[in-house]
Write a protein that holds these residues in place. Structure first.
Motif, PDB file in Angstrom:
ATOM      1  N   ALA A   1       0.826  -1.208   0.000  1.00 40.40           N
ATOM      2  CA  ALA A   1       0.000   0.000   0.000  1.00 40.40           C
ATOM      3  C   ALA A   1       0.858   1.254   0.000  1.00 40.40           C
ATOM      4  CB  ALA A   1      -0.939  -0.017   1.204  1.00 40.40           C
TER       5      ALA A   1
ATOM      6  N   THR B   1      -6.788   3.949   0.294  1.00 41.85           N
ATOM      7  CA  THR B   1      -6.126   2.936   1.092  1.00 41.85           C
ATOM      8  C   THR B   1      -5.012   3.572   1.915  1.00 41.85           C
ATOM      9  OG1 THR B   1      -6.562   1.302  -0.622  1.00 41.85           O
ATOM     10  CG2 THR B   1      -4.920   0.723   1.028  1.00 41.85           C
TER      11      THR B   1
ATOM     12  N   ARG C   1       1.080   3.772  -3.203  1.00 40.52           N
ATOM     13  CA  ARG C   1       0.645   5.164  -3.012  1.00 40.52           C
ATOM     14  C   ARG C   1       1.750   6.135  -3.428  1.00 40.52           C
ATOM     15  NH1 ARG C   1      -4.194   7.919  -1.977  1.00 40.52           N
ATOM     16  NH2 ARG C   1      -3.727   9.826  -0.866  1.00 40.52           N
TER      17      ARG C   1
ATOM     18  N   ALA D   1      -7.829   1.860  -6.966  1.00 39.87           N
ATOM     19  CA  ALA D   1      -7.720   0.854  -5.916  1.00 39.87           C
ATOM     20  C   ALA D   1      -6.854   1.328  -4.758  1.00 39.87           C
ATOM     21  CB  ALA D   1      -7.126  -0.436  -6.488  1.00 39.87           C
ATOM     22  N   HIS D   2      -6.199   2.490  -4.896  1.00 45.04           N
ATOM     23  CA  HIS D   2      -5.243   2.922  -3.888  1.00 45.04           C
ATOM     24  C   HIS D   2      -5.540   4.302  -3.315  1.00 45.04           C
ATOM     25  CE1 HIS D   2      -2.564  -0.397  -5.030  1.00 45.04           C
ATOM     26  NE2 HIS D   2      -2.947  -0.137  -6.277  1.00 45.04           N
TER      27      HIS D   2
ATOM     28  N   LEU E   1      -5.503  -4.194  -9.049  1.00 42.19           N
ATOM     29  CA  LEU E   1      -4.651  -3.409  -8.152  1.00 42.19           C
ATOM     30  C   LEU E   1      -3.653  -2.564  -8.919  1.00 42.19           C
ATOM     31  CD1 LEU E   1      -3.999  -5.872  -5.192  1.00 42.19           C
ATOM     32  CD2 LEU E   1      -5.817  -4.182  -5.517  1.00 42.19           C
TER      33      LEU E   1
ATOM     34  N   HIS F   1      -8.374  -3.554  -0.386  1.00 42.19           N
ATOM     35  CA  HIS F   1      -8.443  -2.550  -1.460  1.00 42.19           C
ATOM     36  C   HIS F   1      -9.824  -2.477  -2.094  1.00 42.19           C
ATOM     37  CE1 HIS F   1      -4.151  -1.396  -1.726  1.00 42.19           C
ATOM     38  NE2 HIS F   1      -3.954  -2.606  -1.229  1.00 42.19           N
TER      39      HIS F   1
END
Length: 420
Positions: free
Chosen positions: A266, A417, A270, A413-414, A408, A337
């Motif tokens: 993660a 998160t 990011r 998806a991030h 992902l 996610h």
């Protein structure tokens, strides 16, 4: 109108009333948003370049957003299509703590780098930066007065997060201690109770409905399934069969490396999201990162299983423990996610194969049904009782890995998160 929202050649300039005899695009009499010209839109977002010799081709959601923005621009007399896009996604832009969340939200709505180019931006990230800058913020650009974290910055481990990461290992140790201190039916009850408690701890927060049940079934099979299958193929069971505690303990101790690997993925994703200049660039860098994290966790899991087997005197780990651990890790990663349904489906598919293997051996005892057990017997002869969980969990893990590699790699998806 041109693609950038400027007046087309020969068209009326902003603020000039068009001649009555030549209706302009966007007029209610002109087809409700149908424009003409080299880069214009037709039919509410269908570009002229999208037409083929056989007829019009249905465009994607991102192209429809371009068409709707142009329609709004033409209808309201504005030469700023980005303003129309901002109006459409104002809620997204107002609640975002940084441009990355806006970029991810736009991608989730079908906006691609090619779509952003029609708004005169090189990519979605550049478009998101302009949208973020245009939203008025009285609190210095942060939401609810809190400072936005730096992209990719890992937050320190809290005491609660550390305890949750170590909880499965503690449950595994307690389960093995209970199995050592008990015998007979009580020993089996302790093992099943420990597997179910471990399933709750390994499923993670907010899993999809059924995830904990599927995880519990797989852990119980890891404890009793190999011995039961061997007894069934031998014509039994004629009595209690052996319980396999080392895989359960190894999977429990591997929960801490799983949390750390998920946090690493993660954080790095990011950070890559903050430095990417396009959705394709981000996906190309994130997919190798995902594969590396999965390989790192697999190595840690294999080492822990070997260590536990040596300490407990059980020898090397069975062939089904490693695929099961990787399957549980991928399911938790997808759940974290936002892809809870895919995670639950992968676990359910593995459970179905396990159950079908046991049921086929039992059904083969019926007259004329000997062929039903042939596949299980062949797998057992080739790799022992661990062959069935290895094939079931391995196939499910590969399917989830392929799905995770696709989903992902998306910015959406991030964005929400946290790197915890």
């Amino acid at each position: 109108m041109s693609d950038g929202g400027t007046p087309a050649a020969g068209g009326p300039s902003r603020g000039v009333r068009p001649a009555p005899a030549a209706p302009v695009a966007g007029d209610s009499r002109a087809g409700h948003g149908r424009t003409t010209g080299g880069g214009g839109t037709t039919g509410g977002g269908r570009t002229a370049g999208d037409r083929t010799a056989s007829g019009d081709r249905t465009t994607g959601r991102g192209e429809r957003l371009v068409g709707q923005a142009r329609t709004a621009v033409t209808r309201h007399g504005s030469a700023d299509p980005v303003k129309a896009l901002l109006h459409r996604h104002r809620e997204l832009c107002e609640r975002a703590v940084d441009p990355l969340e806006i970029a991810a939200g736009l991608e989730a709505h079908g906006v691609t780098d090619r779509t952003a180019a029609r708004f005169r931006h090189r990519d979605v990230f550049s478009l998101a930066e302009e949208l973020y800058a245009r939203v008025p913020r009285g609190d210095g650009g942060t939401r609810h007065g809190s400072a936005a974290p730096a992209p990719g910055a890992a937050t320190p481990w809290s005491a609660g997060a550390l305890l949750l990461a170590l909880l499965p290992g503690a449950l595994g140790l307690l389960t093995v201690a209970g199995l050592t201190a008990t015998d007979g039916p009580l020993r089996a009850a302790v093992g099943v109770a420990g597997a179910l408690g471990l399933a709750v701890a390994l499923a993670g927060p907010a899993p999809a409905p059924g995830t904990r049940a599927w995880t519990g079934f797989l852990l119980i099979y890891a404890l009793v399934g190999d011995g039961l299958l061997a007894e069934l193929l031998a014509g039994g069971p004629d009595g209690p069969w052996p319980l396999d505690a080392p895989p359960l303990l190894g999977l429990a101790l591997a929960a801490a490396p799983a949390v750390w690997c998920a946090r690493l993925f993660a954080t790095r994703a990011r950070r890559r999201l903050a430095g990417s200049r396009g959705l394709a660039d981000f996906a190309a860098g994130t997919r190798p990162l995902l594969l590396g994290v999965v390989a790192l966790y697999t190595a840690a899991l294999t080492g822990l299983l070997a260590l536990v087997g040596t300490v407990l005197g059980a020898g090397p780990p069975g062939g089904g423990a490693v695929p099961l651990g990787v399957l549980l890790f991928l399911a938790r990663l997808l759940t974290a996610h936002g892809y809870r349904g895919a995670a639950a489906s992968g676990l359910a598919a593995a459970c179905a194969v396990h159950g079908l293997a046991l049921a086929s051996v039992l059904a083969a005892r019926l007259p004329g049904c000997d062929l039903l057990a042939r596949p299980v017997e062949a797998a057992f002869s080739a790799g022992g009782p661990a062959a069935v969980p290895a094939l079931a969990c391995g196939a499910a893990a590969l399917a989830l890995l392929g799905h995770a590699t696709a989903v992902l790699g998306r910015a959406s998806a991030h964005a929400g998160t946290a790197a915890t």
